[in-house]
Scaffold this motif. Sequence first.
Motif, PDB file in Angstrom:
ATOM      1  N   LEU A   4     -29.459  -9.491  11.992  1.00  0.00           N
ATOM      2  CA  LEU A   4     -29.240  -8.515  10.929  1.00  0.00           C
ATOM      3  C   LEU A   4     -29.736  -7.131  11.333  1.00  0.00           C
ATOM      4  O   LEU A   4     -29.089  -6.109  11.047  1.00  0.00           O
ATOM      5  N   LEU A   5     -30.886  -7.086  12.005  1.00  0.00           N
ATOM      6  CA  LEU A   5     -31.386  -5.796  12.489  1.00  0.00           C
ATOM      7  C   LEU A   5     -30.433  -5.195  13.514  1.00  0.00           C
ATOM      8  O   LEU A   5     -30.201  -3.973  13.526  1.00  0.00           O
ATOM      9  N   ALA A   6     -29.856  -6.038  14.372  1.00  0.00           N
ATOM     10  CA  ALA A   6     -28.899  -5.553  15.357  1.00  0.00           C
ATOM     11  C   ALA A   6     -27.653  -4.995  14.678  1.00  0.00           C
ATOM     12  O   ALA A   6     -27.095  -3.979  15.114  1.00  0.00           O
ATOM     13  N   VAL A   7     -27.214  -5.654  13.594  1.00  0.00           N
ATOM     14  CA  VAL A   7     -26.067  -5.150  12.835  1.00  0.00           C
ATOM     15  C   VAL A   7     -26.375  -3.759  12.279  1.00  0.00           C
ATOM     16  O   VAL A   7     -25.538  -2.841  12.343  1.00  0.00           O
ATOM     17  N   GLY A   8     -27.582  -3.585  11.744  1.00  0.00           N
ATOM     18  CA  GLY A   8     -27.963  -2.283  11.196  1.00  0.00           C
ATOM     19  C   GLY A   8     -27.999  -1.194  12.241  1.00  0.00           C
ATOM     20  O   GLY A   8     -27.464  -0.098  12.038  1.00  0.00           O
ATOM     21  N   HIS A   9     -28.625  -1.474  13.387  1.00  0.00           N
ATOM     22  CA  HIS A   9     -28.709  -0.456  14.434  1.00  0.00           C
ATOM     23  C   HIS A   9     -27.346  -0.215  15.088  1.00  0.00           C
ATOM     24  O   HIS A   9     -27.067   0.900  15.544  1.00  0.00           O
ATOM     25  N   GLY A  10     -26.511  -1.251  15.140  1.00  0.00           N
ATOM     26  CA  GLY A  10     -25.161  -1.051  15.659  1.00  0.00           C
ATOM     27  C   GLY A  10     -24.356  -0.112  14.785  1.00  0.00           C
ATOM     28  O   GLY A  10     -23.655   0.784  15.280  1.00  0.00           O
ATOM     29  N   LEU A 184     -38.256   6.510  19.546  1.00  0.00           N
ATOM     30  CA  LEU A 184     -38.173   5.151  20.084  1.00  0.00           C
ATOM     31  C   LEU A 184     -39.532   4.467  20.058  1.00  0.00           C
ATOM     32  O   LEU A 184     -39.638   3.284  19.711  1.00  0.00           O
ATOM     33  N   SER A 185     -40.575   5.199  20.414  1.00  0.00           N
ATOM     34  CA  SER A 185     -41.919   4.596  20.428  1.00  0.00           C
ATOM     35  C   SER A 185     -42.341   4.166  19.029  1.00  0.00           C
ATOM     36  O   SER A 185     -42.957   3.103  18.858  1.00  0.00           O
ATOM     37  N   ILE A 186     -42.003   4.967  18.010  1.00  0.00           N
ATOM     38  CA  ILE A 186     -42.347   4.603  16.638  1.00  0.00           C
ATOM     39  C   ILE A 186     -41.573   3.362  16.212  1.00  0.00           C
ATOM     40  O   ILE A 186     -42.128   2.431  15.602  1.00  0.00           O
ATOM     41  N   ALA A 187     -40.278   3.328  16.528  1.00  0.00           N
ATOM     42  CA  ALA A 187     -39.458   2.169  16.161  1.00  0.00           C
ATOM     43  C   ALA A 187     -39.956   0.898  16.851  1.00  0.00           C
ATOM     44  O   ALA A 187     -40.026  -0.170  16.227  1.00  0.00           O
ATOM     45  N   VAL A 188     -40.309   1.016  18.127  1.00  0.00           N
ATOM     46  CA  VAL A 188     -40.820  -0.147  18.862  1.00  0.00           C
ATOM     47  C   VAL A 188     -42.137  -0.612  18.262  1.00  0.00           C
ATOM     48  O   VAL A 188     -42.384  -1.824  18.118  1.00  0.00           O
ATOM     49  N   PHE A 189     -42.983   0.335  17.905  1.00  0.00           N
ATOM     50  CA  PHE A 189     -44.274  -0.044  17.320  1.00  0.00           C
ATOM     51  C   PHE A 189     -44.078  -0.869  16.053  1.00  0.00           C
ATOM     52  O   PHE A 189     -44.682  -1.937  15.897  1.00  0.00           O
ATOM     53  N   TRP A 190     -43.246  -0.378  15.134  1.00  0.00           N
ATOM     54  CA  TRP A 190     -43.070  -1.093  13.870  1.00  0.00           C
ATOM     55  C   TRP A 190     -42.318  -2.406  14.065  1.00  0.00           C
ATOM     56  O   TRP A 190     -42.389  -3.294  13.201  1.00  0.00           O
ATOM     57  N   LEU A 191     -41.630  -2.555  15.173  1.00  0.00           N
ATOM     58  CA  LEU A 191     -40.965  -3.811  15.471  1.00  0.00           C
ATOM     59  C   LEU A 191     -41.946  -4.871  15.973  1.00  0.00           C
ATOM     60  O   LEU A 191     -41.787  -6.064  15.706  1.00  0.00           O
ATOM     61  N   LEU A 192     -43.007  -4.415  16.678  1.00  0.00           N
ATOM     62  CA  LEU A 192     -43.872  -5.358  17.386  1.00  0.00           C
ATOM     63  C   LEU A 192     -45.317  -5.408  16.910  1.00  0.00           C
ATOM     64  O   LEU A 192     -46.072  -6.264  17.365  1.00  0.00           O
ATOM     65  N   PRO A 305     -29.446   7.855  21.347  1.00  0.00           N
ATOM     66  CA  PRO A 305     -30.042   7.010  22.389  1.00  0.00           C
ATOM     67  C   PRO A 305     -31.069   6.021  21.839  1.00  0.00           C
ATOM     68  O   PRO A 305     -31.201   4.909  22.373  1.00  0.00           O
ATOM     69  N   VAL A 306     -31.779   6.408  20.796  1.00  0.00           N
ATOM     70  CA  VAL A 306     -32.765   5.504  20.185  1.00  0.00           C
ATOM     71  C   VAL A 306     -32.071   4.277  19.619  1.00  0.00           C
ATOM     72  O   VAL A 306     -32.480   3.133  19.862  1.00  0.00           O
ATOM     73  N   SER A 307     -30.990   4.505  18.873  1.00  0.00           N
ATOM     74  CA  SER A 307     -30.247   3.384  18.296  1.00  0.00           C
ATOM     75  C   SER A 307     -29.665   2.500  19.390  1.00  0.00           C
ATOM     76  O   SER A 307     -29.647   1.264  19.255  1.00  0.00           O
ATOM     77  N   ALA A 308     -29.189   3.117  20.478  1.00  0.00           N
ATOM     78  CA  ALA A 308     -28.593   2.342  21.572  1.00  0.00           C
ATOM     79  C   ALA A 308     -29.632   1.436  22.236  1.00  0.00           C
ATOM     80  O   ALA A 308     -29.368   0.256  22.498  1.00  0.00           O
ATOM     81  N   ILE A 309     -30.820   1.967  22.510  1.00  0.00           N
ATOM     82  CA  ILE A 309     -31.862   1.159  23.164  1.00  0.00           C
ATOM     83  C   ILE A 309     -32.349   0.060  22.237  1.00  0.00           C
ATOM     84  O   ILE A 309     -32.546  -1.092  22.657  1.00  0.00           O
ATOM     85  N   LEU A 310     -32.550   0.385  20.962  1.00  0.00           N
ATOM     86  CA  LEU A 310     -32.986  -0.636  20.007  1.00  0.00           C
ATOM     87  C   LEU A 310     -31.932  -1.734  19.855  1.00  0.00           C
ATOM     88  O   LEU A 310     -32.269  -2.921  19.746  1.00  0.00           O
ATOM     89  N   LEU A 311     -30.657  -1.346  19.858  1.00  0.00           N
ATOM     90  CA  LEU A 311     -29.593  -2.339  19.771  1.00  0.00           C
ATOM     91  C   LEU A 311     -29.626  -3.266  20.973  1.00  0.00           C
ATOM     92  O   LEU A 311     -29.479  -4.495  20.834  1.00  0.00           O
ATOM     93  N   LEU A 312     -29.845  -2.710  22.153  1.00  0.00           N
ATOM     94  CA  LEU A 312     -29.940  -3.536  23.357  1.00  0.00           C
ATOM     95  C   LEU A 312     -31.119  -4.506  23.270  1.00  0.00           C
ATOM     96  O   LEU A 312     -30.994  -5.691  23.601  1.00  0.00           O
ATOM     97  N   ILE A 313     -32.274  -4.006  22.807  1.00  0.00           N
ATOM     98  CA  ILE A 313     -33.460  -4.859  22.678  1.00  0.00           C
ATOM     99  C   ILE A 313     -33.204  -5.998  21.702  1.00  0.00           C
ATOM    100  O   ILE A 313     -33.554  -7.158  21.953  1.00  0.00           O
ATOM    101  N   LEU A 314     -32.563  -5.689  20.576  1.00  0.00           N
ATOM    102  CA  LEU A 314     -32.322  -6.706  19.556  1.00  0.00           C
ATOM    103  C   LEU A 314     -31.267  -7.712  20.005  1.00  0.00           C
ATOM    104  O   LEU A 314     -31.378  -8.913  19.710  1.00  0.00           O
TER     105      LEU A 314
END
Length: 366
Positions: A4-10, A184-192, A305-314
């Motif tokens: 679902l998170l990947a759908v949102g970032h996509g 990106l660093s903020i998004a990664v932090f709240w993810l992990l 680019p932030v959305s693209a990297i987060l989508l790849l991670i998810l």
Amino acid sequence: MMTLLAVGHGSSLFLGTFLGISSDSLGRKRASILYCILQALGCLAKLSSNYEVLSVGHVCLGLASSLYFSVFEAWMTTEHEKVGFKQELLSETFWMMAFASGIVGISSGAIANVLMEQQALSARAPSVVAGFVTFLCLLTIIFGWNENVGTLYGGLSKPLLNGIQALRDKRIALLGLTQAGFDLSIAVFWLLWTPTLVADGREVQTGLIYACLMGSMMLGSSIAASFLCGPYNVIPEIYVPYVLFVAGASLILPAYDYQDIPVLVTCFSVFHICVGIAWPSLARLRSIYIQNDRRATMLSLFRAPVSAILLLILIRGVSSTKFENSTVFSIAILGLMSGAACIRQIAQLRPASSYDNLNWRHRSDV
């Protein structure tokens, strides 16, 4: 959940980017109204347990996030200029926004905890409250805001082409890379951050830790105020590289699965102090280098680019070849360190005389 998170970032990447770009020509007020509608729909969708409904809700939230990171700042800075306020007063606005976001974060966390503790209410109660607050924001925007539109008309193609052309300015391109690494660093932090703290089944008071993090960000924004508005009056290009470097360094221990809770909380608090300093400082740099006519366009391009990297991670997260948490944290650290280098380069490109002029303007306002 990862799907679902990947759908949102996509949706944020492939649709939201162009939605944010078009807001410069369609109108920032209209785009803000659309944000509220999408956010409310996303909150309502979370009340359902149907997967298709939840997927549609995350699409709405992904599109809303794209507008959130671009439209509101574009509207605010344009209105600031139309009213005739001094550009230097934007610094005060930005640091107070960062400080207020910490207050809102603590308050919303407390309200969510109270709602979750009420047995008569379901776990979906916070989504209902969030939808109601969004509705109040919608009414405020409809009846209290003026419309402002960028002068770069031409539907979607002209703002996009002008945005790409603006990236030929090396300072704007470097600022965009810095902003992308920071976001990106903020998004990664709240993810992990929660999986890092509760590793090996440990029980921690995440609500209390969250309040500490918000308080740390408020402290950082107060420090930023002393740099931007006095008494120190320091140019952002001078101190932001050090702030981003410290923010990246604070994530090194969490990146390598360090297990001591007090040390992890200390690292996370230092990171949020740096976020509180860098957030209004980068916003001030954006107000210097990016024209209001194309502000939403540039912010949308910075966010892509932030959305693209987060989508790849998810996407990797739901496959058998997912990234380790240490790898994801390392990506965030690299983004922050790269941002520090980019700001140093911007400082070298800025004429030395402009520093004296900006310091003088700050002193005249104190």
